[in-house]
Design an enzyme around this catalytic site. Structure first.
Site, mmCIF file in Angstrom:
data_model
loop_
_atom_site.group_PDB
_atom_site.id
_atom_site.type_symbol
_atom_site.label_atom_id
_atom_site.label_comp_id
_atom_site.label_asym_id
_atom_site.label_seq_id
_atom_site.Cartn_x
_atom_site.Cartn_y
_atom_site.Cartn_z
ATOM 1 N N ASP A 280 4.672 10.867 -11.059
ATOM 2 C CA ASP A 280 4.133 10.168 -9.892
ATOM 3 C C ASP A 280 4.547 8.692 -9.898
ATOM 4 O OD1 ASP A 280 2.550 9.152 -7.851
ATOM 5 O OD2 ASP A 280 0.656 9.411 -8.921
ATOM 6 N N HIS A 453 -3.975 6.772 -8.299
ATOM 7 C CA HIS A 453 -2.627 6.834 -8.872
ATOM 8 C C HIS A 453 -2.478 5.823 -10.004
ATOM 9 C CE1 HIS A 453 -1.065 9.359 -5.552
ATOM 10 N NE2 HIS A 453 -1.931 8.678 -4.814
#
Length: 641
Positions: A280, A453
């Site tokens: 990610d 995130h």
């Protein structure tokens, strides 16, 4: 004969391996037969066993029916088997093909293909950009998967956000295969499939730590942390090596649900050797660690406790941990909770049913019961944290909500930060709320939101745990992918040549020792408008943009097809180009230009409608641009009389 049997036979003669590989057939030297007899004795079999083992069990049965074959023929088969010992084993290359999620935020979908086996990871959507007029959602181009539907074995889902499950119903309409996902995700998927009237072949509920076979792949789920429970990374053991895909993640040391990221599994895979890591990249530009989700709880509690009237809290419906902390704050301050917004209602119901949301009995009430309580006894959970025009908070801010009207005593908590591109819409919503006198709590400095995130230090932790040979940054715009690759190189984890950055549709091809970019497959954006999927393309969007920006002029005339003469018109109608009453002179001159163009066509005996329409369109287009520097869409219409 399988590979193991072949290896056993050849290993038994290892002491004479060189002689065996170089020997001629039995017709020239008896040594071959002696060596074969030595092999038979070493294995404890009868003398003719090697011939039968080489031919396979089926051949042994056939030979028993027909009697023994000639030695020379059997020996020739042995010789061929030794020269090409693995001709029956196809050595394919692993292909990783992202159809979405590279060079963009959203519509994540990745194909893993080896030989005739395909596993699809995630099936997400993206929300339309401002210039995609009329489009509801954007999904990946699934042409490659549909063309290879016989090879697709399963879909594996990392977590339940829309950008990872939003296009699954569209995929399952074309390819009905098993779907593997965790408990909460399966609940969210079931709701979506019902909306689309899709019957899934099989929804397989798995949990973090589960490992199973799908075709030639061994697939495993690894516990991670994100802004939704049950988020997992995925690893795939393939014939050429192990690939790890992190999904969306951060390293949360104090998660609200108590489930820590399984760093031990990542380290175990790293110690065994990982061929490629896909990680990610969303927050790669942010230094440090991403704060824990549990740090939001005290900030929400403080804002709710300070509120003197009604509390309206807007957040992402899928952030169940945030909803839990909001409900906890409501219970602590003796408030009832009203849930508004279809997605918010769906998620809270599913999360409660499946044990992810703990709500004391009697805490949640219907919107029709709000009037029974004082304002300081109510908390409203709603959607609209991104300024979506049709969402609950946006409607409230414009006095357009059917049940809630903002009052000066209300406290509005926006527990989210704008997704890139939504800043203007969120700003307008906040402005409208403030104009109505509400107290609005928003912004990073209030501590009411943290990202799901990982920032740079989280990403470094993942790289250090996995230590891949090759690195593919994913889930981010192109600058983010490049930055993530540079981060990995700066740590000394991978060589610069082993960082593979690509776009959607790019084929990443791997062997046990190599990785490279190898060609492309069809990839792009498919627009969903109402019930239409893909029927609105770039040309239609361009027409809509032109209509929105320049307007339209319609020219109507009636023609006698036999004689080719215009019997009525041409008449002009303007929509979105100029206001007729304020532009009479412009339109009168345009009328004269059209009349002249049509008369010329009559004089030249032009009767073809297509040609006449082209002449009218070109004449008006040139005239309007000269006078206004605008290019309206011009639609000539000819009626046959």
């Amino acid at each position: 004969m399988n590979i193991q049997e072949e290896r056993t036979t050849l290993t038994a003669t290892a002491g004479e391996g060189t002689q065996q590989r170089q020997r001629p057939t039995t017709r020239t030297r008896r040594t071959t037969g002696q060596n074969r007899r030595v092999t038979v004795k070493a294995e404890g079999d009868r003398e003719r066993a090697p011939r039968q083992r080489v031919q396979g069990e089926g051949a042994e049965r056939r030979q028993g029916n027909r009697g023994p074959r000639r030695p020379q023929r059997t020996n020739t088969s042995v010789e061929k088997q030794e020269q090409t010992p693995r001709t029956h084993v196809r050595k394919d290359k692993l292909q990783i093909i992202p159809l979405g999620g590279l060079g963009e935020i959203g519509k994540n979908m990745t194909i893993f293909q080896y030989g005739d086996d395909i596993v699809v990871l995630d099936a997400g959507l993206a929300f339309p950009e401002n210039d995609m007029l009329g489009v509801d959602i954007v999904i990946p181009d699934m042409t490659y998967l549909i063309e290879n539907k016989d090879k697709v074995r399963a879909v594996v889902i990392t977590h339940g956000h829309e950008d990872h499950i939003g296009s699954l119903a569209y995929l399952l309409k074309e390819i009905n295969v098993p779907v593997y996902a965790t408990n909460l995700v399966c609940g969210l998927i079931e709701g979506k499939l019902k909306e689309h009237h899709v019957k899934a072949k099989k929804l397989q509920i798995v949990k973090a730590g589960d490992e199973f076979k799908i075709g030639c792949f061994k697939v495993g789920f690894i516990q991670t942390n994100h802004s939704i429970p049950d988020a997992c990374a995925i690893f795939l053991e393939t014939p050429v090596g192990t690939v790890v895909h992190t999904g969306d993640f951060k390293v949360d040391q104090t998660p609200v649900d108590g489930k820590l990221m399984d760093v031990h599994k990542f380290a175990e895979l790293g110690n065994k050797g990982v061929l490629a890591l896909m990680s990610d990249s969303t927050n790669v530009e942010k230094p440090g660690f991403t704060p824990s989700e549990s740090s939001v709880g005290p900030a929400i509690m403080r804002a709710v406790a300070e509120a003197t009237g009604r509390v309206i809290l807007a957040t992402f419906a899928s952030n169940v941990s945030r909803l839990q902390q909001a409900i906890d704050a409501a219970v602590a301050t003796k408030r009832k909770v009203v849930v508004l917004g279809r997605s918010m209602v769906n998620v809270t119901e599913i999360a409660q049913e499946r044990g992810y949301l703990t709500v004391p009995e009697g805490t949640i009430i219907g919107d029709d019961e709000m009037n029974r309580y004082r304002a300081d006894e109510i908390m409203i959970l709603t959607t609209g944290s991104q300024g979506e025009p049709m969402a609950g908070l946006s409607r409230m801010s414009t006095n357009n909500h059917r049940t809630v009207e903002i009052t000066p005593n209300d406290t509005v908590i926006i527990s989210a930060t704008p997704i890139p591109g939504n800043e203007a819409a969120v700003g307008r919503t906040i402005d409208n709320l403030l104009r109505q006198g509400a107290h609005v709590v928003y912004g990073k400095d209030r501590g009411i939101h943290v990202s799901g995130h990982g920032s740079q230090e989280d990403l470094k932790t993942m790289l250090n745990l996995v230590r891949p040979k090759f690195f593919i940054p994913v889930h981010g715009e192109y600058r983010m992918l490049k930055k993530h690759g540079e981060l990995a190189v700066s740590m000394g984890i991978v060589k610069p040549s082993n960082v593979l950055v690509g776009d959607n549709g790019q084929i990443f091809e791997f062997t046990t020792r190599t990785g490279r970019l190898a060609g492309r497959v069809p990839a792009g954006k498919v627009f969903v408008d109402g019930l239409g999927v893909g029927d609105v393309g770039n040309i239609v969007i361009r027409d809509r943009q032109q209509l929105a920006q320049e307007g339209m002029v319609v020219v109507v005339m009636a023609m006698d097809r036999a004689s080719g003469t215009i019997v009525a018109g041409p008449d002009m109608l303007s929509r979105g180009f100029v206001y007729v009453r304020d532009a009479e002179e412009l339109l009168s001159e345009a009328q004269r230009r059209v009349d002249a163009a049509v008369e010329k066509c009559e004089m030249d005996h032009i009767k073809d409608w297509t040609t006449i329409k082209t002449v009218v369109r070109d004449t008006l287009g040139k005239f309007f641009y000269e006078k206004t520097r605008r290019r309206p869409m011009i639609l000539p219409i000819i009626q046959d009389v």
